[in-house]
Design a protein around this motif. Structure first.
Motif, short mmCIF file in Angstrom:
data_model
loop_
_atom_site.label_atom_id
_atom_site.label_comp_id
_atom_site.label_asym_id
_atom_site.label_seq_id
_atom_site.Cartn_x
_atom_site.Cartn_y
_atom_site.Cartn_z
N GLY A 1 0.80 -1.21 0.00
CA GLY A 1 0.00 0.00 0.00
C GLY A 1 0.84 1.26 0.00
N LYS A 2 2.15 1.13 -0.02
CA LYS A 2 3.08 2.26 -0.08
C LYS A 2 4.15 1.93 -1.12
N SER A 3 4.71 2.95 -1.75
CA SER A 3 5.85 2.71 -2.62
C SER A 3 7.04 2.31 -1.76
N PRO A 4 8.04 1.65 -2.35
CA PRO A 4 9.21 1.26 -1.55
C PRO A 4 9.86 2.44 -0.83
N PHE A 5 9.96 3.59 -1.49
CA PHE A 5 10.64 4.72 -0.87
C PHE A 5 9.78 5.38 0.20
N ASP A 6 8.47 5.40 0.02
CA ASP A 6 7.60 5.90 1.09
C ASP A 6 7.70 4.99 2.32
N TYR A 7 7.74 3.70 2.08
CA TYR A 7 7.85 2.72 3.17
C TYR A 7 9.17 2.92 3.92
N ILE A 8 10.26 3.04 3.16
CA ILE A 8 11.58 3.23 3.78
C ILE A 8 11.61 4.52 4.60
N ARG A 9 11.03 5.58 4.05
CA ARG A 9 11.04 6.88 4.73
C ARG A 9 10.31 6.81 6.07
N VAL A 10 9.09 6.29 6.08
CA VAL A 10 8.32 6.29 7.34
C VAL A 10 8.91 5.27 8.32
N ALA A 11 9.49 4.19 7.80
CA ALA A 11 10.13 3.23 8.69
C ALA A 11 11.33 3.85 9.38
N GLY B 1 4.05 15.92 12.69
CA GLY B 1 3.44 17.17 13.09
C GLY B 1 4.15 17.85 14.25
N ILE B 2 5.42 17.50 14.48
CA ILE B 2 6.21 18.10 15.55
C ILE B 2 7.67 18.01 15.16
N THR B 3 8.47 19.02 15.52
CA THR B 3 9.88 18.99 15.18
C THR B 3 10.62 17.98 16.06
N PRO B 4 11.75 17.45 15.59
CA PRO B 4 12.52 16.52 16.44
C PRO B 4 12.90 17.11 17.79
N SER B 5 13.28 18.40 17.82
CA SER B 5 13.71 19.00 19.09
C SER B 5 12.53 19.10 20.06
N ASN B 6 11.35 19.49 19.56
CA ASN B 6 10.18 19.54 20.44
C ASN B 6 9.76 18.15 20.89
N TYR B 7 9.93 17.19 20.01
CA TYR B 7 9.60 15.81 20.39
C TYR B 7 10.54 15.32 21.49
N CYS B 8 11.81 15.62 21.36
CA CYS B 8 12.78 15.22 22.39
C CYS B 8 12.42 15.81 23.75
N ASN B 9 11.98 17.06 23.75
CA ASN B 9 11.69 17.75 25.01
C ASN B 9 10.37 17.30 25.63
N LYS B 10 9.34 17.12 24.80
CA LYS B 10 8.00 16.84 25.31
C LYS B 10 7.62 15.36 25.26
N GLN B 11 8.22 14.64 24.30
CA GLN B 11 7.92 13.22 24.09
C GLN B 11 6.42 12.93 24.12
N PRO B 12 5.64 13.60 23.27
CA PRO B 12 4.20 13.33 23.22
C PRO B 12 3.93 12.00 22.54
N LEU B 13 2.69 11.53 22.64
CA LEU B 13 2.30 10.32 21.93
C LEU B 13 2.20 10.63 20.45
N ILE B 14 2.88 9.87 19.63
CA ILE B 14 2.75 9.98 18.18
C ILE B 14 2.50 8.60 17.62
N LYS B 15 1.94 8.57 16.43
CA LYS B 15 1.61 7.26 15.84
C LYS B 15 2.80 6.76 15.03
N PHE B 16 3.50 5.78 15.59
CA PHE B 16 4.64 5.19 14.90
C PHE B 16 4.17 4.28 13.77
N PHE B 17 5.00 4.19 12.76
CA PHE B 17 4.80 3.19 11.71
C PHE B 17 5.71 2.03 12.04
N ILE B 18 5.14 0.84 12.25
CA ILE B 18 5.94 -0.34 12.58
C ILE B 18 5.92 -1.28 11.39
N PRO B 19 7.03 -1.40 10.66
CA PRO B 19 7.02 -2.30 9.51
C PRO B 19 6.71 -3.73 9.92
#
Length: 302
Positions: free
Chosen positions: A50-60, A100-118
């Motif tokens: 359901g994803k192209s190979p490069f889209d899959y690699i990117r989100v993974a 929807g959040i920058t890496p630096s803000n994520y590091c500081n706040k560590q909110p719940l985000i929806k991970f893509f798990i291959p």
């Protein structure tokens, strides 16, 4: 048989991506693993995943990077380079677009985000140890893959419900955000699961059905607030996997697999059900791999 050959080809590509996620990956490399042309390899990958190979690699890569960023000792620039991003800026743009959040803000706040798990294709079940292959695919549309796998001694981080006996009741009782919390546990052995607990593992006034994620038996990390940590003994699980389906038909496909499981006699293959020993569990319904559920068994002394 053509469908099975395509799934196996995509499985080889997915496995290659997982093994080389920290290295440059080209479509030529994936096509070599698939043993098809570059064009056809990309086509069947998109068809089944359901994803192209490069889209899959990117989100993974981004999801794995997010897991590393939960450890504040990892510098953002180092994580970006670890996952083959050319610059801090490029990584920040990609990460922000995905979560929807920058890496630096994520590091500081560590909110719940929806991970893509291959997820590997056709019965790899992430890191399950291979066991006894009982049935294999044929031309019948109703064929179910059945395999017995060994599960090691382990712990499970779980969130209990109140009276829930299935997924929808559970979500009404505790909400649906539990899955995101479980996906964020970086020490997880496998992907999160929905579980039917045996009586011995249920607490008073808590539900049979719950959600959790398995971690190593040596796990001593943080337990999210409101969650429990329990130990599970080594066991054998009989894993049932249906055929791929359109995602909107997931309810019908679960029902079909349950009908098969009810009629299935494990004694034919030298096993008996062992529901009182460890949880029966289901994986998240994903159409491309078919619905997957596992029930505990023990080997008969014949």
């Amino acid at each position: 048989m053509e469908s099975l050959e395509k799934k196996n080809a995509v499985a080889r590509m997915v496995n290659y991506i997982e093994e080389h996620i920290n290295e440059p990956i080209t479509l030529n490399m994936l096509a070599k693993e698939a043993q098809y042309s570059v064009w056809y390899s990309a086509r069947i990958f998109k068809e089944i995943i359901g994803k192209s190979p490069f889209d899959y690699i990117r989100v993974a890569r981004l999801s794995k990077a997010a897991l590393k960023l939960r450890d504040k000792e990892n510098r953002i620039t180092d994580v970006a380079f670890d996952f083959v991003f050319d610059s801090h800026e490029g990584f920040t743009r990609a990460f922000s677009k995905q979560f929807g959040i920058t890496p630096s803000n994520y590091c500081n706040k560590q909110p719940l985000i929806k991970f893509f798990i291959p997820n590997n294709i056709r019965g790899n079940y992430l890191k399950f140890e291979r066991g006894v292959n009982i049935m294999s695919e044929n031309q019948s549309a109703n064929t179910v893959f059945v395999q017995v796998v060994d599960r090691p001694e382990r712990k499970v981080i779980l969130k209990r419900g109140i009276k829930a006996t299935h997924y929808f009741e559970y979500c009404e009782e505790v909400g649906c955000e539990v899955w995101d919390v479980l996906c964020g546990i970086k020490e997880a052995l496998y992907e999160p699961i929905g579980m039917w607990l045996p009586k011995s593992l249920q607490k008073v006034s808590t539900s049979e059905y719950c959600q959790g994620v398995e971690v190593p038996i040596t796990y001593s990390g943080e337990i999210p607030e409101g969650f429990d940590l329990i130990e599970l003994q080594p066991c054998k699980m009989m894993v049932f996997q249906g055929n791929p389906y359109d995602d909107e038909n997931f309810g019908e496909e679960i029902g079909k697999l349950w009908d098969t499981m009810k009629k299935y006699d494990p004694k034919v293959y030298g096993f008996q059900w062992a529901d009182e020993e460890t949880p029966r569990f289901q994986l998240a319904p994903m159409g491309y791999r078919g619905y997957i559920e596992a029930r505990p068994v023990r080997q008969l002394n014949l």
